[in-house]
Design an enzyme around this catalytic site. Sequence first.
Site, PDB file in Angstrom:
ATOM      1  N   TRP A 108      37.978 142.249  48.701  1.00 41.44           N
ATOM      2  CA  TRP A 108      36.995 140.843  49.359  1.00 41.44           C
ATOM      3  C   TRP A 108      35.904 141.903  50.289  1.00 41.44           C
ATOM      4  CZ3 TRP A 108      34.482 136.860  48.460  1.00 41.44           C
ATOM      5  CH2 TRP A 108      34.288 136.056  49.719  1.00 41.44           C
TER       6      TRP A 108
ATOM      7  N   LYS B 290      40.453 136.300  58.053  1.00 43.35           N
ATOM      8  CA  LYS B 290      40.347 135.291  58.711  1.00 43.35           C
ATOM      9  C   LYS B 290      41.864 135.007  59.297  1.00 43.35           C
ATOM     10  CE  LYS B 290      38.015 132.985  54.469  1.00 43.35           C
ATOM     11  NZ  LYS B 290      38.015 132.458  53.211  1.00 43.35           N
TER      12      LYS B 290
ATOM     13  N   GLY C 118      34.581 130.376  53.327  1.00 51.96           N
ATOM     14  CA  GLY C 118      34.936 128.934  52.297  1.00 51.96           C
ATOM     15  C   GLY C 118      35.652 129.173  51.398  1.00 51.96           C
TER      16      GLY C 118
ATOM     17  N   ALA D  41      38.365 136.859  45.549  1.00 49.80           N
ATOM     18  CA  ALA D  41      37.090 138.310  45.547  1.00 49.80           C
ATOM     19  C   ALA D  41      37.144 138.328  44.222  1.00 49.80           C
ATOM     20  CB  ALA D  41      38.071 139.399  46.579  1.00 49.80           C
TER      21      ALA D  41
ATOM     22  N   LYS E 176      44.895 127.919  57.485  1.00 46.39           N
ATOM     23  CA  LYS E 176      44.914 127.169  56.103  1.00 46.39           C
ATOM     24  C   LYS E 176      45.818 128.392  54.991  1.00 46.39           C
ATOM     25  CE  LYS E 176      42.228 130.808  54.370  1.00 46.39           C
ATOM     26  NZ  LYS E 176      42.173 131.421  52.679  1.00 46.39           N
TER      27      LYS E 176
ATOM     28  N   ASP F 234      38.670 125.712  51.217  1.00 46.47           N
ATOM     29  CA  ASP F 234      38.845 126.501  51.592  1.00 46.47           C
ATOM     30  C   ASP F 234      40.526 126.608  51.053  1.00 46.47           C
ATOM     31  OD1 ASP F 234      39.583 129.064  51.619  1.00 46.47           O
ATOM     32  OD2 ASP F 234      38.938 130.083  54.118  1.00 46.47           O
TER      33      ASP F 234
ATOM     34  N   THR G  24      42.882 128.164  48.229  1.00 45.83           N
ATOM     35  CA  THR G  24      43.944 129.390  48.610  1.00 45.83           C
ATOM     36  C   THR G  24      45.206 128.833  48.259  1.00 45.83           C
ATOM     37  OG1 THR G  24      42.767 129.626  50.339  1.00 45.83           O
ATOM     38  CG2 THR G  24      45.165 130.660  50.762  1.00 45.83           C
TER      39      THR G  24
ATOM     40  N   SER H  42      45.620 133.815  45.025  1.00 46.66           N
ATOM     41  CA  SER H  42      45.893 134.114  47.347  1.00 46.66           C
ATOM     42  C   SER H  42      47.484 134.372  47.420  1.00 46.66           C
ATOM     43  CB  SER H  42      46.339 132.201  47.664  1.00 46.66           C
ATOM     44  OG  SER H  42      46.599 132.302  48.803  1.00 46.66           O
ATOM     45  N   ARG H  43      47.250 135.467  48.066  1.00 43.92           N
ATOM     46  CA  ARG H  43      48.528 136.493  48.090  1.00 43.92           C
ATOM     47  C   ARG H  43      49.078 135.452  48.747  1.00 43.92           C
ATOM     48  NH1 ARG H  43      44.413 140.679  51.374  1.00 43.92           N
ATOM     49  NH2 ARG H  43      43.248 139.654  49.158  1.00 43.92           N
ATOM     50  N   ASN H  44      48.844 134.477  50.137  1.00 43.04           N
ATOM     51  CA  ASN H  44      49.134 133.370  50.898  1.00 43.04           C
ATOM     52  C   ASN H  44      50.236 132.551  49.758  1.00 43.04           C
ATOM     53  OD1 ASN H  44      48.623 134.367  53.540  1.00 43.04           O
ATOM     54  ND2 ASN H  44      46.606 134.042  52.475  1.00 43.04           N
TER      55      ASN H  44
END
Length: 345
Positions: free
Chosen positions: A12, A108, A139, A143, A194, A247, A251, A257-259
Site C-alpha cells: 500500500w 487500518k 476507502g 494496492a 471491516k 471498504d 475487503t 485481501s490478506r484478511n
Amino acid sequence: MTKIAVLGAGSWGTALAMVLSENGHHVNIWGNMPERIEEINQKHTNEHYLPGVKLAESIIGYTDLEEALKDVSFILLVVPTSAIRSVTKQINALLDDKQKPIIIHASKGLEQVSHKRISVIIDEEMAVEKHSGIVVLSGPSHAEEVAKRDITTITAASSSETASQAVQRIFSNNYFRVYTNSDVVGVELGAALKNIIAVGAGALVGLGYGDNAKAALITRGLAEISRLGMAFGADPLTFIGLSGVGDLIVTATSVHSRNWRAGNLIGKGLPLEEILENMGMVVEGVATTKAAYELAQEKDIDMPITAAIYRVLFENARVDEVVEELMLRDRKAEHSTSKMTAEEE
C-alpha cells in the site's frame, strides 16, 4: 512540486508513492529492510509486494528516517498499527518547529490494550506545534489495482478542512479520486473493523458457503460496525460511504485481501499460527478482532459476529460451530428502532 515522505515500503505504501510520483511530486519512501530499499533504488521495483510493477525512478528509497523526512511538506504513515506509536515518536523527535508537515495515515487498525484509533495515537505522540494537521486516508482500495491504475475512490478525513483538502489535492488524478470528510471517528473505525468481517467472509467461503451467507455476513457485519461507531460519536452516514460499506465490500469479497485470504484458510482448517507465518504480510484483522471484542465488552455493545470470530481466532472454536450458534441466537427485529407489532405491545 511538493516533497512527500511515505513511511512504509509495503504494497500500500508503494502504490500510494506511485500515485504521488505520477502527480508530479517528489517522493521519498522509507523502510526498515535495506535489501528492499536497495531494490527500489537500483531496480525500481518492489517484487515482494507488487510483482511485475515498475516504479518511477523519481521515487527514492531511504532506510535513514531523518534523511527521508528532510524538507517534506507531507508525511504519509503506512506502517502496521503496532508500529504507529514508535514511528510517530521518532518523527516527533526529528522534526523541528518550522517544518510543520501535514501528517497522513493510511493504516487500518486499533492499538492493542488501549484500543485507541490511529489518529489518537499520532496526536498523543506528535507535538501540536510540529504539524499542520492529521488526516486519515481510507476507502475501498487494493494496492495491486491502484498500481495498475484501476479506478479508485477514497476519503481524506480530518478535523481540519484545510488539511483534508490539501491531501485531496496532492493525490487526485484521472484514476484516483479523493473525497473529503470531517468524521474522523467513523472513517477510522470503519477502516479497522471491516477487516474483522473480511476474516469471517473468507472463513465462510473456506467452509463452502455461497453468496447468501456472504451477503448476510457483510450486511450484519456493517450493522455491528455502525453500532460501535455511533457509540463513539461517529456519523451513521459515514458507514454507508466509501470508508464504510465501500471498504467492507472490497475487503470481504476479494482474494486480494490478506484478511479474506487468512479467513479462507481458517475455514479450510489450517491453524492460525501457520497462516500468519506464511502470509508474509501483516493481517490486521486478527489483532483488530481482539481489540474490538475487548472494546465491545468494555462498553457493553452487542457485536455477535466479532465475538464469534474472536472465539475462532483466540479460543480455538470451530468455524462451523460458531456459524450455527449465530444462526440460532434469539430472534429479533432487524433494526432496534423497529416498531412493535400490536400483539407485542
